[in-house]
Structures are given as structure tokens and as C-alpha cells.
Design a protein around this motif. Structure first.
Motif, PDB file in Angstrom:
ATOM      1  N   PHE A 452       0.829  -1.205   0.000  1.00  0.00           N
ATOM      2  CA  PHE A 452       0.000   0.000   0.000  1.00  0.00           C
ATOM      3  C   PHE A 452       0.869   1.263   0.000  1.00  0.00           C
ATOM      4  O   PHE A 452       0.664   2.179  -0.792  1.00  0.00           O
ATOM      5  CB  PHE A 452      -0.910  -0.008   1.228  1.00  0.00           C
ATOM      6  CG  PHE A 452      -1.675   1.265   1.451  1.00  0.00           C
ATOM      7  CD1 PHE A 452      -2.788   1.574   0.674  1.00  0.00           C
ATOM      8  CD2 PHE A 452      -1.298   2.166   2.451  1.00  0.00           C
ATOM      9  CE1 PHE A 452      -3.511   2.741   0.878  1.00  0.00           C
ATOM     10  CE2 PHE A 452      -2.008   3.336   2.666  1.00  0.00           C
ATOM     11  CZ  PHE A 452      -3.111   3.624   1.876  1.00  0.00           C
ATOM     12  N   GLU A 453       1.854   1.282   0.863  1.00  0.00           N
ATOM     13  CA  GLU A 453       2.677   2.496   0.937  1.00  0.00           C
ATOM     14  C   GLU A 453       3.502   2.688  -0.326  1.00  0.00           C
ATOM     15  O   GLU A 453       3.734   3.808  -0.768  1.00  0.00           O
ATOM     16  CB  GLU A 453       3.547   2.489   2.208  1.00  0.00           C
ATOM     17  CG  GLU A 453       2.679   2.654   3.450  1.00  0.00           C
ATOM     18  CD  GLU A 453       3.417   3.188   4.683  1.00  0.00           C
ATOM     19  OE1 GLU A 453       4.608   3.525   4.568  1.00  0.00           O
ATOM     20  OE2 GLU A 453       2.772   3.263   5.746  1.00  0.00           O
ATOM     21  N   CYS A 548      -4.233  -3.609  -2.811  1.00  0.00           N
ATOM     22  CA  CYS A 548      -3.284  -4.373  -2.007  1.00  0.00           C
ATOM     23  C   CYS A 548      -3.940  -5.508  -1.245  1.00  0.00           C
ATOM     24  O   CYS A 548      -3.271  -6.261  -0.550  1.00  0.00           O
ATOM     25  CB  CYS A 548      -2.507  -3.468  -1.075  1.00  0.00           C
ATOM     26  SG  CYS A 548      -3.541  -2.536  -0.003  1.00  0.00           S
ATOM     27  N   LYS A 549      -5.254  -5.642  -1.368  1.00  0.00           N
ATOM     28  CA  LYS A 549      -5.948  -6.764  -0.711  1.00  0.00           C
ATOM     29  C   LYS A 549      -5.356  -8.105  -1.114  1.00  0.00           C
ATOM     30  O   LYS A 549      -5.329  -9.050  -0.346  1.00  0.00           O
ATOM     31  CB  LYS A 549      -7.432  -6.745  -1.078  1.00  0.00           C
ATOM     32  CG  LYS A 549      -8.265  -5.955  -0.106  1.00  0.00           C
ATOM     33  CD  LYS A 549      -9.622  -6.600   0.073  1.00  0.00           C
ATOM     34  CE  LYS A 549     -10.424  -5.914   1.154  1.00  0.00           C
ATOM     35  NZ  LYS A 549     -11.455  -5.030   0.650  1.00  0.00           N
ATOM     36  N   GLN A 550      -4.928  -8.163  -2.379  1.00  0.00           N
ATOM     37  CA  GLN A 550      -4.475  -9.453  -2.887  1.00  0.00           C
ATOM     38  C   GLN A 550      -2.968  -9.660  -2.715  1.00  0.00           C
ATOM     39  O   GLN A 550      -2.414 -10.599  -3.270  1.00  0.00           O
ATOM     40  CB  GLN A 550      -4.760  -9.572  -4.382  1.00  0.00           C
ATOM     41  CG  GLN A 550      -5.487  -8.428  -4.960  1.00  0.00           C
ATOM     42  CD  GLN A 550      -6.734  -8.931  -5.667  1.00  0.00           C
ATOM     43  OE1 GLN A 550      -6.967 -10.113  -5.746  1.00  0.00           O
ATOM     44  NE2 GLN A 550      -7.516  -8.008  -6.195  1.00  0.00           N
ATOM     45  N   ASN A 575       3.587   3.882   8.608  1.00  0.00           N
ATOM     46  CA  ASN A 575       2.632   3.401   9.603  1.00  0.00           C
ATOM     47  C   ASN A 575       2.669   1.876   9.650  1.00  0.00           C
ATOM     48  O   ASN A 575       1.784   1.211   9.118  1.00  0.00           O
ATOM     49  CB  ASN A 575       1.245   3.915   9.214  1.00  0.00           C
ATOM     50  CG  ASN A 575       0.201   3.533  10.230  1.00  0.00           C
ATOM     51  OD1 ASN A 575       0.505   2.884  11.241  1.00  0.00           O
ATOM     52  ND2 ASN A 575      -1.033   3.906   9.972  1.00  0.00           N
ATOM     53  N   PRO A 576       3.722   1.327  10.260  1.00  0.00           N
ATOM     54  CA  PRO A 576       3.938  -0.123  10.159  1.00  0.00           C
ATOM     55  C   PRO A 576       3.009  -0.979  11.026  1.00  0.00           C
ATOM     56  O   PRO A 576       3.061  -2.191  10.932  1.00  0.00           O
ATOM     57  CB  PRO A 576       5.386  -0.290  10.627  1.00  0.00           C
ATOM     58  CG  PRO A 576       5.651   0.886  11.488  1.00  0.00           C
ATOM     59  CD  PRO A 576       4.773   2.012  11.024  1.00  0.00           C
ATOM     60  N   PRO A 580      -3.588  -1.367   5.685  1.00  0.00           N
ATOM     61  CA  PRO A 580      -4.294  -0.139   5.281  1.00  0.00           C
ATOM     62  C   PRO A 580      -5.778  -0.147   5.642  1.00  0.00           C
ATOM     63  O   PRO A 580      -6.424   0.886   5.588  1.00  0.00           O
ATOM     64  CB  PRO A 580      -4.109  -0.082   3.763  1.00  0.00           C
ATOM     65  CG  PRO A 580      -3.319  -1.256   3.375  1.00  0.00           C
ATOM     66  CD  PRO A 580      -2.979  -2.067   4.556  1.00  0.00           C
ATOM     67  N   HIS A 581      -6.309  -1.305   6.019  1.00  0.00           N
ATOM     68  CA  HIS A 581      -7.723  -1.346   6.389  1.00  0.00           C
ATOM     69  C   HIS A 581      -7.911  -1.291   7.896  1.00  0.00           C
ATOM     70  O   HIS A 581      -9.018  -1.437   8.387  1.00  0.00           O
ATOM     71  CB  HIS A 581      -8.375  -2.615   5.826  1.00  0.00           C
ATOM     72  CG  HIS A 581      -7.998  -2.875   4.406  1.00  0.00           C
ATOM     73  ND1 HIS A 581      -6.940  -3.688   4.066  1.00  0.00           N
ATOM     74  CD2 HIS A 581      -8.485  -2.378   3.249  1.00  0.00           C
ATOM     75  CE1 HIS A 581      -6.804  -3.685   2.747  1.00  0.00           C
ATOM     76  NE2 HIS A 581      -7.727  -2.904   2.232  1.00  0.00           N
TER      77      HIS A 581
END
Ligand code: ADP
Ligand code: MG
Length: 601
Positions: A452-453, A548-550, A575-576, A580-581
């Protein structure tokens, strides 16, 4: 015909601006008590404050020859000259409150200064002084306001239910107790003592005392300083949240305020950390700023403030809260919350109805209960006292057993450098440790975060490194706008027309594999429309979140080198600690918790 309004009519109208519901009476009286230097304030209400409000303080300001003066409009002891307005150190200064309250209710005031032998009692009804007599009383001031708005039917109708009005008052008085931990504050509602603070300046204990259920979770301390600015307070870990902002209590220079800048800064710090959408963290934030950088009077009841430098105040709050959220304590525990704290909380919660920790029975002085009875109320003092005694004993026993709960300490930030990878569990969880804590990292959540990042960074930078692919990814679309093409290119794809209604990506972001690239494009095309605004951060975030879900499915076998690389990549993230959800990437268990579980301690 134009007429000058009769004074009593004019007073009633003016009163409406200061006093619009029981809360505003309480607010004015409590602020007066604070301005008078009180170290103890009792606020008692009945029927939501509609029938009865009493504020008793031990401050020292009104002398008997000045009692009447206090009820005159624009009578104030707090400012004399116009210049004084620029450096007001008191909560009140308009000299309107007592006059306004007296215009629309029945007021009784009993007051005495230290120098006088006897006090004075003044009875005012509908703005008219109906009695003044000397009376024996303790030093300080008691004001009793009865039958609010009895002579203004419109206002009377406007009031909400007793429950609503009393909630507003209790919330306000709780906030004041938090803002003034050096003042003993007691709240009594329909003859139940809701809380009594100790007035010993201990902010944490005050939060425990008034916070009740709101604060029963383990809170994290916040502490930061930047030039003239200072922020301290307590916030909930990201795993805990509430359905409304009612549990966000903000103070600026000692005043309780509502402020959008502070709300947004807090939201920003928790962004992507709260798993449930539309939830709010609990926060008690105390902000100090230089007074000249603040407007406090943009709202007549002074609850709203405006910062001259909104942007940098927001940044300061956000980064300070973020620091607090980067600690080990902010990570969810493997073991559920330690029972000792919750048990104590529960007990306090129960006993809140009667009294709180550290009640000394003498403090329910005869004077106080006597006053209540004087006002025609029957109080079963004996019964209250015996309840207190029992509750206190139970609390003392529990507290002794568990050493009470101390304020959460300023926490040592979590450090990636200290981690050692121990292995991978169930092909899903990476096991790690540092000096005193064992961690599990969800490899799927971690991978999503990294992915995601990277996607967001590519888009933001606009010149994402690309890799050429041998066989282009083709996709058929009836319509393909230039903006979509541009957006895909910013995400790291090279796109060209391939035929009628067919396009091809011959380059993909360097960190994606072929199937990842294909899925991204499919998702992208599914999620956009003609009016998608690629300037909007939220739109871009949503695209990246879907993509990025997959990333990696739990169950993909990672070698130990791959696991170590994943943790290294995670350490580079802004933001480790969550995907992202909002799902956590880390959960933890301290060595101490293990020892307790194994009954070694
Ligand atoms: P303001 O607070 O704006 O001065 P108020 O109408 O609230 O105006 O009060 C008028 C004056 O009465 C105050 O300036 C203060 O001198 C006096 N006063 C009111 N309440 C108290 C109190 N609880 N203790 C001592 N003095 C008080
Ligand atoms: Mg006042």
C-alpha cells in the motif's frame, strides 16, 4: 409606536443570550466559583437542573455590602478598564451572568468572606431582591437557582428531557473537574453523588474518577512539547474505539473546548489504525499554547476556540499522538487485557454512584447535607454514609491487593532494530522478540501495508520506477479517458493503445509481479468512473487499498530470509502497525505477562 422597553422586559431578553438552558447556569456559577479562587466546588442538580441547581464554593470574593451589586448587569469585579480586556485572566468578565440568571429564576445567595463574622443571604426573584438577611454560614458562596425560566414560558418549553439536560451538566462538570484537578469537585444528581474528585492535582486519578466507563480501557499517555506549545493527556489504543466523539475531551489553556482542528488532528493520527470505519478514539487532551495565538471569544459561550496557526497546531498534535501510538503499549495484546485493571475499574464504576476512592467521611460535612435539608430536601445521611463506608472498604481491599492502578508511564517507543525473527508459525505469523516482549506479525497484513505504501508513494512522487514486461497486459475497454491513463502511469504503469477499444500495459511498477500488475489494472478499471477525481487523496487511497488486498495470502510459505526482508520492509513504512484497512500487523505479549500466565510470579 416606538417604546423604550421596560427594564424587566429588556433584562429577560438579554438574559436569554447568556442563559439558554440549565447547563449555562451551572457553567456560569462554576466559572464564578473558580474565578473566586475556590478549592472546593459542589454542584448539585435536580430534575436536569430545571427545578434546582446549587453551586457551593469555598472561594473568597463577595463581601456583604457588595452582594446586591453582584446581581446588577455589567457588575463585575474582574475588569475595570477597556484595556483590561486584552489580558483577561478570569473565566468571566462580562458581569452579566448573575443578573441574567436572576432575571429568569428564583435565586438564593449565601456568602461570606474570611474577614466577616456573619454571612449574608440574599433572595432574588425574577430579578427583584425580595430579602436580604444576615446568616451564619461557612466561608465561601452558595448559590441556589430554582425554577429556571418560570417567567419565560418560551424558554421553559425549549428545554429537553431531564435526562438530556442533566447529561449536559454532568459532562460539563466532569470536564471542569478534569481541567482543574487541584480543585475538589463533587457532582450530585437527584441526590446521588456521581463523583468527588480529591483535588490533589493528580490528573490521572481525576480521569479515573470522572471518566468511569469511558476510561475503563487502558489508556496511553501522550506527551509533547514544541516551543510554546505543550500537549499532555491520555488516548485509547487503536484497538479500542467508541461510536461517537463524546469521549474526546479537549482542553486549551485550561478551558474545555470543542475544536475541529484538534478533532481532525486526532483523526489524522489514528488514520488507518482504527479497524472499524466511523469509530472514534477516546482522548483526554490538554493543550497549552501562547494566549496571544488563540481566539477564545468566537463563540459567546466560549466553548469554541480558534488557533491563529491552525496548520502547525494540527501538525504538532498529530505527530505527538502518533508518537504515543508507535509504542509497544499501543499494540494489541496476545493475552486479553490484564484482569487486575479491569476489575478495579469495574469496582470503581459500581461505586461511582455512591462515592469514589479516598472518600473521607468528614468531607460529607454536616454543612453540606444541612444545606440540602435547608432547601427542603430530605437526605438520608446515615444511609449515604454507610454505603460510602462499605464501598470504601471494598475499594481499599481491592486496591491493596492490586496496588491500585498507577498512571500509565511514558512508554519507550517500539524499535525495529531490537527485533529478532524467531521463525514463521502456521505459514502465516512471523514470530519475533526483543528484550522483554514476544510478537506475532500477520504476514498478510504486513505485506498489504508495505504494498500500500509503495503504491501511494509511486502515485505521490509521479515518477515511480517501472519495469518493462515482455508480454504486455492487455485490457478491453469501451472507453478510456486520458485522466485514467495518466493516473495509471502515476501508479507506475506504462500504457499505450493496442487496438480499437484495447489498451496494453507494457510497463508495471518495479515492486509488482505480473499477476499483481494484472490484478491492479482490473481492480482499477472496476473501481473508477467518468467523474473519478484523481486529485482527491481519499480516491487514490481507496484505489490503493483495494489493490493491495491481494498482496500476499496467508499461507504462502516464507523462508526465514523472506520473513526478515518483510520485517525490514515493514520497518520502512510510515505506519507499520496496521494494514491499510486498520487490522493490526503486530500483536504482543510481554515476558511479565507470560510469567503471570505460568504462575511463576
Ligand atoms: P462576571 O463573572 O462576568 O464578573 P457575574 O455576573 O458572573 O459576572 O458575577 C458578578 C460578580 O459577582 C463577579 O465579578 C464577582 O465579583 C461576584 N461573584 C459572582 N459569583 C461569585 C462567587 N461564587 N464567589 C465570589 N464572588 C462571586
Ligand atoms: Mg461570571
Amino acid at each position: 409606536m416606538i417604546k423604550i422597553l421596560e427594564k424587566r422586559v429588556a433584562d429577560k431578553i438579554a438574559a436569554g443570550e447568556v442563559v439558554d438552558r440549565p447547563l449555562s447556569v451551572v457553567k456560569e456559577l462554576v466559572e464564578n466559583a473558580i474565578d473566586a479562587g475556590a478549592t472546593s466546588i459542589i454542584c448539585e442538580i435536580q430534575k436536569g437542573g430545571k427545578s434546582y441547581i446549587r453551586v457551593t464554593d469555598n472561594g473568597h470574593r463577595i463581601s456583604s455590602e457588595q452582594v446586591e451589586t453582584a446581581f446588577l448587569r455589567h457588575a463585575t469585579s474582574k475588569i475595570a478598564e477597556a484595556e483590561d480586556l486584552d489580558h483577561i485572566g478570569t473565566l468571566g468578565f462580562r458581569g452579566e451572568a448573575l443578573a441574567s440568571i436572576a432575571a429568569v429564576s428564583g435565586v438564593e445567595m449565601i456568602t461570606r468572606t474570611g474577614e466577616e463574622k456573619v454571612g449574608a443571604k440574599l433572595v432574588v426573584e425574577g430579578g427583584q431582591i425580595v430579602a436580604k438577611e444576615p446568616t451564619g454560614c461557612e466561608e465561601g458562596t452558595t448559590i441556589i437557582v430554582q425554577d429556571l425560566f418560570y417567567n419565560t414560558p418560551a424558554r421553559l418549553k425549549f428545554m429537553k428531557s431531564d435526562a438530556t439536560e442533566s447529561t449536559l451538566i454532568v459532562d460539563f462538570f466532569s470536564r471542569m473537574a478534569l481541567a482543574y484537578p487541584h480543585i475538589k469537585m463533587r457532582m450530585i444528581n437527584n441526590r446521588n453523588i456521581l463523583f468527588s474528585t480529591r483535588g490533589d492535582g493528580d490528573r490521572w486519578r481525576t480521569i479515573l474518577t470522572v471518566g468511569g466507563a469511558n476510561a475503563k480501557d487502558e489508556l496511553l499517555p501522550v506527551n509533547g512539547e514544541d516551543g510554546d506549545r505543550k500537549l499532555m493527556g491520555y488516548i485509547s489504543p487503536p484497538g479500542e474505539s467508541r461510536a461517537s466523539r463524546r469521549n474526546q475531551i479537549f482542553f486549551v489553556n485550561g478551558r474545555t473546548v470543542t475544536n475541529k482542528t484538534m478533532e481532525k488532528a486526532l483523526d489524522g493520527a489514528y488514520k488507518e489504525r482504527l479497524f472499524h470505519q466511523g469509530r472514534y478514539p477516546i482522548a483526554y487532551l490538554f493543550l497549552e499554547v501562547a494566549p496571544e495565538t488563540l481566539d477564545v471569544n468566537i463563540h459567546p459561550n466560549k466553548r469554541e476556540v480558534r488557533f491563529h496557526d491552525d496548520v502547525s497546531v494540527a501538525e504538532f498534535i498529530k505527530s505527538t499522538v502518533e508518537e504515543a501510538l508507535k509504542t509497544k503499549e499501543a499494540m494489541p495484546r496476545i493475552q486479553e487485557k490484564s484482569s487486575k485493571v479491569s476489575r478495579l475499574w469495574k469496582l470503581q464504576e459500581e461505586s461511582r454512584k455512591a462515592e469514589n476512592i479516598g472518600l473521607d467521611e468528614d468531607s460529607i460535612s454536616r454543612r453540606e447535607t444541612g444545606e440540602v435539608s435547608k432547601a427542603g430536601e430530605q437526605v438520608d445521611v446515615k444511609q449515604i454514609l454507610s454505603t460510602f463506608r462499605e464501598e470504601n472498604q471494598r475499594i481499599a481491599e481491592e486496591a491493596g491487593k492490586y496496588q491500585a492502578s498507577p498512571p500509565p508511564k511514558a512508554n519507550v517507543p517500539f524499535r525495529f532494530e531490537d527485533l529478532t525473527v524467531l521463525g514463521v508459525l502456521f505459514s502465516t505469523y512471523i514470530m519475533l522478540r526483543d528484550e522483554d516482549t514476544f510478537y506475532l506479525v500477520d504476514q498478510h497484513a504486513a505485506h498489504e501495508r508495505i504494498y500500500f505504501e509503495k503504491i501511494m508513494d509511486s502515485y505521490r512522487s509521479g515518477d515511480a520506477p517501472k519495469q518493462e514486461i515482455m508480454v504486455p497486459i492487455t485490457f478491453d475497454v469501451p472507453f478510456f479517458s486520458d485522466e485514467w491513463k495518466e493516473a495509471l502511469e502515476r501508479f507506475g504503469f506504462s500504457i499505450r493503445e493496442f487496438g480499437p477499444q484495447t489498451y496494453a500495459a507494457h510497463g508495471i511498477p518495479i515492486f509488482m509481479d505480473l499477476s499483481g500488475g494484472e490484478k491492479f489494472i482490473l481492480d482499477f478499471m472496476d473501481g473508477i468512473g467518468e467523474d473519478t477525481d484523481f486529485e482527491s487523496e481519499d480516491v487514490v487511497t481507496a484505489i490503493a487499498q483495494r489493490a493491495c488486498k491481494q498482496a500476499v495470502k496467508a499461507g504462502d510459505e516464507l523462508s526465514s530470509q523472506e520473513a526478515e526482508q518483510l520485517i525490514r520492509d515493514l520497518s520502512q513504512c510510515r505506519n507499520p502497525f496496521s494494514c491499510p484497512h486498520g487490522r493490526p500487523t503486530f500483536i504482543r505479549m510481554t515476558r511479565q505477562e507470560m510469567e503471570r500466565k505460568f504462575k511463576r510470579t
